[in-house]
Enzyme design. Structure first.
Site, PDB file in Angstrom:
ATOM      1  N   HIS A 185     -24.726  23.085  -4.434  1.00  0.00           N
ATOM      2  CA  HIS A 185     -25.489  24.215  -3.065  1.00  0.00           C
ATOM      3  C   HIS A 185     -24.257  25.766  -2.690  1.00  0.00           C
ATOM      4  O   HIS A 185     -24.611  26.262  -1.755  1.00  0.00           O
ATOM      5  CB  HIS A 185     -26.077  23.906  -2.021  1.00  0.00           C
ATOM      6  N   ALA A 212     -23.601   7.757   8.156  1.00  0.00           N
ATOM      7  CA  ALA A 212     -22.444   7.865   7.137  1.00  0.00           C
ATOM      8  C   ALA A 212     -21.398   6.932   7.623  1.00  0.00           C
ATOM      9  O   ALA A 212     -20.623   6.266   6.849  1.00  0.00           O
ATOM     10  CB  ALA A 212     -22.563   8.917   6.630  1.00  0.00           C
TER      11      ALA A 212
HETATM   12  P1  OAD Z   1     -30.688  18.006   6.440  1.00  0.00           P
HETATM   13  O1  OAD Z   1     -30.388  19.101   7.607  1.00  0.00           O
HETATM   14  O2  OAD Z   1     -32.025  18.493   5.773  1.00  0.00           O
HETATM   15  O3  OAD Z   1     -31.443  16.643   7.019  1.00  0.00           O
HETATM   16  C1  OAD Z   1     -30.283  16.118   7.032  1.00  0.00           C
HETATM   17  C2  OAD Z   1     -30.470  14.729   6.942  1.00  0.00           C
HETATM   18  O4  OAD Z   1     -29.107  14.068   7.444  1.00  0.00           O
HETATM   19  C3  OAD Z   1     -31.460  13.808   7.733  1.00  0.00           C
HETATM   20  O5  OAD Z   1     -32.307  13.155   7.263  1.00  0.00           O
HETATM   21  C4  OAD Z   1     -30.926  12.967   8.757  1.00  0.00           C
HETATM   22  O6  OAD Z   1     -31.934  12.265   9.353  1.00  0.00           O
HETATM   23  C5  OAD Z   1     -29.588  12.910   8.271  1.00  0.00           C
HETATM   24  N1  OAD Z   1     -28.267  12.298   8.836  1.00  0.00           N
HETATM   25  C6  OAD Z   1     -28.278  13.380  10.511  1.00  0.00           C
HETATM   26  N2  OAD Z   1     -27.120  12.221  10.925  1.00  0.00           N
HETATM   27  C7  OAD Z   1     -26.135  11.615   9.929  1.00  0.00           C
HETATM   28  C8  OAD Z   1     -25.569  10.950   9.597  1.00  0.00           C
HETATM   29  N3  OAD Z   1     -24.788  11.212  11.011  1.00  0.00           N
HETATM   30  N4  OAD Z   1     -25.313  10.026   8.837  1.00  0.00           N
HETATM   31  C9  OAD Z   1     -26.168   9.939   8.180  1.00  0.00           C
HETATM   32  N5  OAD Z   1     -27.501  10.915   7.538  1.00  0.00           N
HETATM   33  C10 OAD Z   1     -27.465  11.921   8.595  1.00  0.00           C
HETATM   34  O7  OAD Z   1     -29.582  18.467   5.658  1.00  0.00           O
HETATM   35  P2  OAD Z   1     -29.851  18.337   3.607  1.00  0.00           P
HETATM   36  O8  OAD Z   1     -30.870  17.456   2.947  1.00  0.00           O
HETATM   37  O9  OAD Z   1     -28.417  18.148   3.116  1.00  0.00           O
HETATM   38  O10 OAD Z   1     -29.792  24.082   1.487  1.00  0.00           O
HETATM   39  O11 OAD Z   1     -30.343  19.838   3.517  1.00  0.00           O
HETATM   40  C11 OAD Z   1     -30.556  20.112   1.850  1.00  0.00           C
HETATM   41  C12 OAD Z   1     -30.436  21.713   1.443  1.00  0.00           C
HETATM   42  O12 OAD Z   1     -31.169  21.899   2.748  1.00  0.00           O
HETATM   43  C13 OAD Z   1     -28.752  22.007   2.309  1.00  0.00           C
HETATM   44  O13 OAD Z   1     -28.050  22.746   1.100  1.00  0.00           O
HETATM   45  C14 OAD Z   1     -29.234  23.057   2.866  1.00  0.00           C
HETATM   46  C15 OAD Z   1     -30.888  23.286   3.396  1.00  0.00           C
HETATM   47  O14 OAD Z   1     -31.726  24.178   3.370  1.00  0.00           O
HETATM   48  C16 OAD Z   1     -29.612  25.114   1.377  1.00  0.00           C
HETATM   49  O15 OAD Z   1     -28.813  25.982   1.963  1.00  0.00           O
HETATM   50  C17 OAD Z   1     -29.275  25.541   0.210  1.00  0.00           C
END
Ligand code: OAD
Length: 257
Positions: free
Chosen positions: A120, A240
Site C-alpha cells: 500500500h 504481535a
Molecule cells: P485493520 O485496522 O483493518 O486491522 C488491524 C488488525 O490488527 C485487527 O484485526 C486487530 O484485531 C489487530 N490487532 C490490533 N492490535 C494488535 C496487536 N497488538 N497485535 C496484533 N494484532 C493486532 O488494519 P489492516 O488489516 O492493516 O489500506 O488494514 C488493511 C488495510 O486496510 C490497510 O493497509 C489500509 C486499510 O484500508 C489502505 O489504506 C489501502
C-alpha cells in the site's frame, strides 16, 4: 487454541521459505493506531475509508495532506516493537523469508527487515499528481503538524503539479510489481505468518489466502478472531509483540534472536 503455539513453532522451525504478511496491528504496540482505530481525537469526525481516497484529495487536498503529515510525524516518532524485531529475526534465521506489509510506516525496515514489500505504498515516498508521478521531497524544516490541521500539499519541483502521499488509496490499483512479487512469494512459501491484519481489504487479503490454497500452512497472530480463522493451520490469539518473540523462541529453541 491450546497447542497452537507448539504447532505453529513446529511448522516455522521446519520451514525453508516463509512469508510474513503484516497489517497495522503489528505497529499498534509501537503507538501507531490500527487503520480502523486511526481517527482519534480531532480526526475522529472523519471516516478513514473516505479520507484515504483520490476523490477526497481532489475535493480537499489540504485536509488529506494534513492528515497524512500528521500520520507521517507519528510514524516517525514511533519505534519498532518486539514484533517487528521478531520478524527480522525470522529473516536472519531463514534468508528465504519475504516480508509483505500493508503498512505505510517504515517500522519493519527500522527493525532490520531487509526489503519489505509495501503493498500500500509508503508515508515517506510522496510523488506528484501528474501522470508522470515524479518522486517528490517533503519541504525541509516542516513543523510537526497539529492534530486536525489542514496543510496545503507542496508543488512538484519538476512540473508544478500538487504533490500527493505515495500511498495506495481506496479505489486505486496496488503497485503491480509489489503485488506480483507478493503473489509469487505466497505461492512458493511453506509457511505464511499473517500478523495484525483484519484480512478484509482486498486484493491484499488475497496473499494469505493464496498461500493457504497453494499448500502453505498459514499461522495467524491476532488478539481477535478474523474472518480468515477457519482457513488457517493455527490461530495465535495475542498481540504481535507478545506472541512473535515467543513463537520464534519456540521454533528455534536454544538460539537467541
Ligand atoms: P485493520 O485496522 O483493518 O486491522 C488491524 C488488525 O490488527 C485487527 O484485526 C486487530 O484485531 C489487530 N490487532 C490490533 N492490535 C494488535 C496487536 N497488538 N497485535 C496484533 N494484532 C493486532 O488494519 P489492516 O488489516 O492493516 O489500506 O488494514 C488493511 C488495510 O486496510 C490497510 O493497509 C489500509 C486499510 O484500508 C489502505 O489504506 C489501502
Amino acid at each position: 487454541m491450546p497447542g497452537d503455539l507448539e504447532r505453529a513453532a513446529g511448522l516455522l522451525g521446519a520451514a525453508r521459505r516463509v512469508v510474513v504478511f503484516t497489517g497495522s496491528g503489528i505497529s499498534a504496540e509501537s503507538g501507531v493506531p490500527t487503520f480502523r482505530d486511526d481517527l482519534t481525537g480531532l480526526w475522529a469526525r472523519f471516516d478513514a475509508e473516505r479520507l484515504a481516497t483520490p476523490e477526497a484529495f481532489d475535493a480537499d487536498p489540504d485536509l488529506v495532506w494534513g492528515w497524512y503529515e500528521w500520520r507521517r510525524a507519528r510514524a516517525r516518532a514511533a519505534e519498532p516493537n518486539a514484533g517487528h524485531r521478531a520478524v527480522a529475526a525470522v529473516e536472519a534465521r531463514l534468508p528465504g523469508t519475504t516480508v509483505v506489509t500493508q503498512n505505510v510506516d517504515d517500522l519493519h525496515e527500522r527493525a532490520g527487515s531487509r526489503d519489505p514489500i509495501h503493498l500500500h505504498g509508503s508515508l515517506f515516498a510522496p510523488r506528484c499528481t501528474a501522470p508522470a508521478g515524479h518522486p517528490a521531497a517533503f519541504p525541509a524544516g516542516g513543523t510537526e503538524p497539529d492534530e486536525g490541521r489542514r496543510i496545503p500539499p507542496p508543488r512538484c519541483a519538476s512540473c508544478g503539479a500538487p504533490v500527493r502521499p505515495g500511498v495506495v488509496w481506496f479505489g486505486e490499483a496496488l503497485p503491480v510489481a509489489a503485488f506480483s512479487a507478493a503473489v509469487d512469494a505466497a505461492t512458493a512459501c511453506d509457511v505464511l505468518l499473517s500478523v495484525g491484519t483484519s484480512g478484509v481489504v482486498y486484493p491484499a487479503a488475497e496473499i494469505p489466502r493464496i498461500a493457504a490454497i497453494t499448500g502453505a500452512a498459514v499461522v495467524q497472530v491476532n488478539p481477535e478472531p478474523t474472518p480468515m480463522d477457519e482457513l488457517y493451520a493455527a490461530n495465535l490469539r495475542g498481540t504481535a509483540a507478545a506472541v512473535l518473540p515467543a513463537l520464534v523462541a519456540a521454533a528455534w529453541p536454544g538460539e537467541r534472536g
